[in-house]
Write an enzyme that holds these catalytic residues in place. Structure first.
Site, PDB file in Angstrom:
ATOM      1  N   LYS A  15      39.857  40.012  51.001  1.00 44.74           N
ATOM      2  CA  LYS A  15      41.286  40.232  50.715  1.00 44.74           C
ATOM      3  C   LYS A  15      41.954  41.057  51.824  1.00 44.74           C
ATOM      4  O   LYS A  15      42.616  42.069  51.563  1.00 44.74           O
ATOM      5  CB  LYS A  15      41.480  40.898  49.355  1.00 44.74           C
ATOM      6  CG  LYS A  15      40.993  40.069  48.183  1.00 44.74           C
ATOM      7  CD  LYS A  15      42.107  39.632  47.267  1.00 44.74           C
ATOM      8  CE  LYS A  15      41.686  38.739  46.125  1.00 44.74           C
ATOM      9  NZ  LYS A  15      40.291  38.617  45.758  1.00 44.74           N
ATOM     10  N   ALA A  19      44.173  42.765  54.197  1.00 48.52           N
ATOM     11  CA  ALA A  19      45.599  43.093  54.035  1.00 48.52           C
ATOM     12  C   ALA A  19      45.936  44.232  54.976  1.00 48.52           C
ATOM     13  O   ALA A  19      46.412  45.282  54.572  1.00 48.52           O
ATOM     14  CB  ALA A  19      45.879  43.470  52.581  1.00 48.52           C
ATOM     15  N   GLY A  42      46.696  43.358  62.508  1.00 52.09           N
ATOM     16  CA  GLY A  42      45.867  42.440  63.269  1.00 52.09           C
ATOM     17  C   GLY A  42      44.667  43.082  63.933  1.00 52.09           C
ATOM     18  O   GLY A  42      43.585  42.488  63.979  1.00 52.09           O
ATOM     19  N   SER A  57      45.968  36.456  39.748  1.00 50.78           N
ATOM     20  CA  SER A  57      45.689  36.008  38.383  1.00 50.78           C
ATOM     21  C   SER A  57      45.917  37.050  37.288  1.00 50.78           C
ATOM     22  O   SER A  57      46.030  36.696  36.124  1.00 50.78           O
ATOM     23  CB  SER A  57      44.221  35.565  38.305  1.00 50.78           C
ATOM     24  OG  SER A  57      43.373  36.607  38.749  1.00 50.78           O
ATOM     25  N   VAL A  62      39.127  31.713  35.870  1.00 52.24           N
ATOM     26  CA  VAL A  62      38.455  30.954  34.811  1.00 52.24           C
ATOM     27  C   VAL A  62      37.375  31.839  34.174  1.00 52.24           C
ATOM     28  O   VAL A  62      36.593  32.458  34.872  1.00 52.24           O
ATOM     29  CB  VAL A  62      37.793  29.680  35.398  1.00 52.24           C
ATOM     30  CG1 VAL A  62      36.965  28.956  34.346  1.00 52.24           C
ATOM     31  CG2 VAL A  62      38.847  28.763  35.997  1.00 52.24           C
ATOM     32  N   ALA A  97      36.190  35.093  32.385  1.00 54.79           N
ATOM     33  CA  ALA A  97      36.491  36.483  31.992  1.00 54.79           C
ATOM     34  C   ALA A  97      37.990  36.786  32.024  1.00 54.79           C
ATOM     35  O   ALA A  97      38.490  37.585  31.244  1.00 54.79           O
ATOM     36  CB  ALA A  97      35.735  37.447  32.896  1.00 54.79           C
ATOM     37  N   GLY A 137      40.457  34.604  31.475  1.00 54.15           N
ATOM     38  CA  GLY A 137      41.223  33.950  30.419  1.00 54.15           C
ATOM     39  C   GLY A 137      41.539  32.465  30.550  1.00 54.15           C
ATOM     40  O   GLY A 137      41.854  31.820  29.559  1.00 54.15           O
ATOM     41  N   GLY A 196      32.959  33.513  37.948  1.00 58.25           N
ATOM     42  CA  GLY A 196      32.144  34.655  38.340  1.00 58.25           C
ATOM     43  C   GLY A 196      31.187  35.093  37.252  1.00 58.25           C
ATOM     44  O   GLY A 196      30.095  34.540  37.090  1.00 58.25           O
TER      45      GLY A 196
END
Lengths: 231, 231
Positions: free
Chosen positions: A74, A76, A79, A130, A184, A186, A188, A205
């Site tokens: 992830k 973030a 550069g 999510s 998908v 845990a 929901g 997962g």
């Protein structure tokens, strides 16, 4: 790895395992059992840090013919820091990694994409998230993020099965994109929600990693995919 | 560490070193020399990954009386993954860590703040970023991010010395906050720009870590701070 590499793996399975904690039956136990059911493995940052770079490398090299490997870092950051991270991702034997798109192009995503291309790594950008709080700030920037990514030819995205409208919109905007979809189990969403909305792969997962008999779990998942007509 | 801990370190120095690559004279060489000039050390994610958790822990424990240590993990993930990362940050001996605020509260920042409080870790949230592309998407959410953070009592922020208007606004909105400010040196802001705009600490990285004689560099920085009347 490139776009066609993912398409090839998709013929095998629509499933990616997310590994954030040590699987109940060990990582190698799981990767041995899952070979025929799973296309890719996404290692989360806490798992990468806990295992250490050399151990991750040993695993990705051992199973490089069976799965593609995604580093879910992830990214973030600017550069300069991104470049250092990407070097490490490559050294650890990953095929792809995940970055956030909201950091923008100049001094960030543009340099990250360039470096990914140079090293033959596929870049996935988080288009929407999510969890419930994602709708507070993050997901309101969905269109800006996707339009930013299109400018530099990004064709990998992460979009949540819990909020399938983002997957549908993304698929409309990028017919050829590789879309991977978490949420998908845990979190929901039902098995198949991501794929039936247009995702290329669904990410599952804890349902798999915490299972004491992942082979049974994987066969259940495949059976649901078949019932729902998404494979 | 808590707010008053940072205030105490501020009396020593307004300077934090950012370590993303191995310092020219080695990390321990640098930390020995910088004791009287520097308040805190921020380890970037690539550095943490390359060194490995046990080596980072050895360093933070060795120098725990001399500096505070910030894990710059730019956490931008769901609460479950965040929790796993925070456990690791604690184990490695850090006093604080950095998360992104745009992930929102529910299922993300709220859980992250709760866990940080439980473990006695100080949470810094990125309010605005320093690179040019930050103005494309990220910084347009500045007010939303700061208002979101205020709701759950966050009083640590990262705001760029390259764009000092964000520091000034943040200081107006949060008079008691600890604001740490990157962007000085390699990224273009002048030494003292962050502090004079209201930051508590300025973060300098490559100018110190790539220096062959960091003691000279540190004395130069202190002399500029004195000339500009910020210390």
């Amino acid at each position: 790895m490139n776009l066609s590499g993912f398409i090839k793996f998709r013929e095998k399975s629509p499933l990616i395992i997310a590994v954030d904690v040590e699987p109940e039956i060990s990582i190698e136990g799981l990767l041995e059992q899952a070979k025929n059911y799973v296309a890719g493995v996404k290692f989360g940052l806490p798992y990468i840090l806990r295992k250490g770079a050399s151990e991750i490398k040993r695993i990705t090299y051992r199973y490089r013919d069976n799965y593609f490997f995604i580093a879910d870092i992830k990214l973030a950051d600017i550069g300069f820091v991104g470049g250092l991270m990407i070097d490490l991702v490559k050294e650890m034997g990953f095929n792809a990694f995940i970055a956030h798109g909201f950091i923008g192009l100049e001094g960030a995503l543009k340099e990250i994409k360039k470096k990914a291309d140079e090293l033959g790594l596929f870049l996935f950008v988080v288009a929407a998230m999510s969890h419930p709080g994602a709708e507070e700030i993050f997901n309101r920037n969905f269109i800006s993020i996707v339009e930013t990514c299109k400018k530099i030819g990004i064709d990998g995205y992460v979009a949540p099965a819990t909020l399938p409208r983002y997957i549908r919109e993304l698929r409309d905007l990028n017919p050829n994109a590789v879309i991977i979809s978490p949420g998908v189990g845990a979190q929901g969403a039902r098995v198949g929600d991501g794929i039936s909305s247009g995702a290329t792969f669904e990410i599952v997962g804890r349902r798999i990693t915490l299972s004491r008999d992942p082979l049974v779990t994987l066969r259940e998942l495949m059976s649901i995919y078949k019932d729902r007509g998404v494979i």
